[in-house]
Design a protein around this motif. Structure first.
Motif, short mmCIF file in Angstrom:
data_model
loop_
_atom_site.label_atom_id
_atom_site.label_comp_id
_atom_site.label_asym_id
_atom_site.label_seq_id
_atom_site.Cartn_x
_atom_site.Cartn_y
_atom_site.Cartn_z
N GLU A 59 -43.11 -54.81 -74.97
CA GLU A 59 -43.97 -55.40 -76.00
C GLU A 59 -43.22 -56.49 -76.77
OE1 GLU A 59 -46.54 -54.57 -80.05
OE2 GLU A 59 -45.97 -52.84 -78.83
N ARG A 60 -41.98 -56.21 -77.13
CA ARG A 60 -41.18 -57.21 -77.85
C ARG A 60 -41.01 -58.46 -76.98
NH1 ARG A 60 -35.83 -54.72 -79.00
NH2 ARG A 60 -35.32 -55.43 -76.91
N PHE A 61 -40.78 -58.25 -75.66
CA PHE A 61 -40.66 -59.37 -74.73
C PHE A 61 -41.94 -60.21 -74.76
CE2 PHE A 61 -42.03 -61.02 -70.63
CZ PHE A 61 -41.06 -61.99 -70.42
N VAL A 62 -43.10 -59.54 -74.62
CA VAL A 62 -44.37 -60.26 -74.55
C VAL A 62 -44.62 -61.04 -75.84
CG1 VAL A 62 -46.89 -60.02 -74.36
CG2 VAL A 62 -45.39 -58.69 -72.86
N ARG A 77 -53.57 -70.19 -74.26
CA ARG A 77 -53.59 -68.76 -73.89
C ARG A 77 -53.70 -68.52 -72.39
NH1 ARG A 77 -57.44 -68.49 -78.12
NH2 ARG A 77 -56.47 -67.88 -80.07
N ASN A 78 -54.50 -69.35 -71.69
CA ASN A 78 -54.69 -69.13 -70.25
C ASN A 78 -53.38 -69.28 -69.47
OD1 ASN A 78 -57.40 -68.66 -70.64
ND2 ASN A 78 -58.04 -70.73 -70.07
N LYS A 79 -52.61 -70.30 -69.81
CA LYS A 79 -51.35 -70.53 -69.10
C LYS A 79 -50.34 -69.43 -69.44
CE LYS A 79 -47.99 -74.14 -68.01
NZ LYS A 79 -47.70 -75.57 -68.09
N ILE A 80 -50.32 -69.02 -70.70
CA ILE A 80 -49.42 -67.94 -71.12
C ILE A 80 -49.78 -66.66 -70.37
CG2 ILE A 80 -48.74 -66.45 -73.05
CD1 ILE A 80 -49.14 -68.92 -74.91
N ARG A 81 -51.09 -66.34 -70.35
CA ARG A 81 -51.55 -65.12 -69.66
C ARG A 81 -51.15 -65.14 -68.19
NH1 ARG A 81 -56.49 -65.17 -71.00
NH2 ARG A 81 -56.52 -63.42 -72.44
N ILE A 89 -46.95 -58.14 -66.20
CA ILE A 89 -47.31 -57.59 -67.51
C ILE A 89 -48.81 -57.27 -67.46
CG2 ILE A 89 -47.36 -58.01 -70.00
CD1 ILE A 89 -44.50 -58.13 -68.92
N SER A 90 -49.20 -56.13 -68.02
CA SER A 90 -50.60 -55.72 -67.95
C SER A 90 -51.48 -56.57 -68.88
CB SER A 90 -50.75 -54.25 -68.32
OG SER A 90 -50.58 -54.10 -69.73
N GLU A 91 -52.72 -56.76 -68.46
CA GLU A 91 -53.71 -57.50 -69.26
C GLU A 91 -53.84 -56.87 -70.64
OE1 GLU A 91 -56.44 -60.09 -70.63
OE2 GLU A 91 -55.43 -60.34 -68.71
N LYS A 92 -53.83 -55.55 -70.69
CA LYS A 92 -54.00 -54.83 -71.95
C LYS A 92 -52.88 -55.19 -72.94
CE LYS A 92 -54.93 -50.23 -73.71
NZ LYS A 92 -54.29 -48.93 -73.74
N PHE A 98 -51.60 -61.13 -78.30
CA PHE A 98 -52.03 -62.50 -78.59
C PHE A 98 -52.19 -62.77 -80.09
CE2 PHE A 98 -53.52 -63.90 -74.20
CZ PHE A 98 -52.58 -64.92 -74.13
N ASN A 99 -52.17 -61.72 -80.91
CA ASN A 99 -52.23 -61.95 -82.37
C ASN A 99 -50.94 -62.58 -82.90
OD1 ASN A 99 -50.51 -59.76 -82.26
ND2 ASN A 99 -51.82 -58.40 -83.45
#
Length: 153
Positions: A59-62, A77-81, A89-92, A98-99
């Motif tokens: 989580e810290r990495f993401v 956001r799309n490119k990051i995702r 990394i899971s979508e969830k 993203f906050n």
């Protein structure tokens, strides 16, 4: 080319250093472990140690990845995702992190990038400039709907 052989403790320390240098995701650490040709039990033990000691925290990495790619590289956001998914990394988890991007900052950054790119593409017809600018922003990972909101403002 012969590989220097390391003890288990030396390998563990190398992986600790790898994680301390910058936040890593599990996939990166597993990739790095391949260099040391460890047996599965050893890999699992090291992974567990890195997680328990908080050297490895997905989580810290993401969160730090999202902040860096948006605030420094100005990715949408799309490119990051997409790039995080390539790191398994899971979508969830991605959604929940993203906050890290403030909505106002997202809009302001997009607006500034739109204006900058638009003003550089002079000598074209109005619709061509808009089209080129929209394509550029989609390439940077911004959502079409949000680009249209910027256009309308």
């Amino acid at each position: 080319m012969d590989k220097k052989s390391y003890t288990f403790e030396e390998i563990k320390q190398k992986l600790v250093n790898y994680c301390v240098y910058q936040d890593r995701c599990h996939a990166e650490v597993e990739q790095k472990m391949k260099e040391f040709m460890l047996i599965n039990e050893a890999k699992e033990e090291i992974l567990l140690y890195l997680i328990q000691e908080n050297y490895l925290n997905e989580e810290r990495f993401v969160r730090s990845y999202i902040r860096g790619k948006f605030y420094i590289k100005h990715w949408g956001r799309n490119k990051i995702r997409m790039n995080l998914k390539q790191k398994q990394i899971s979508e969830k988890l991605i959604q929940s992190c993203f906050n890290e991007i403030d909505e106002d900052d997202y809009f302001k950054t997009l607006k500034k990038m739109f204006d900058d790119h638009y003003s550089k593409s002079s000598g074209l017809k109005e619709y061509q400039r808009k089209t080129k600018t929209i394509s550029y922003l989609i390439g940077k990972g911004y959502e079409y709907e949000i680009i249209l909101q910027v256009l309308e403002n």
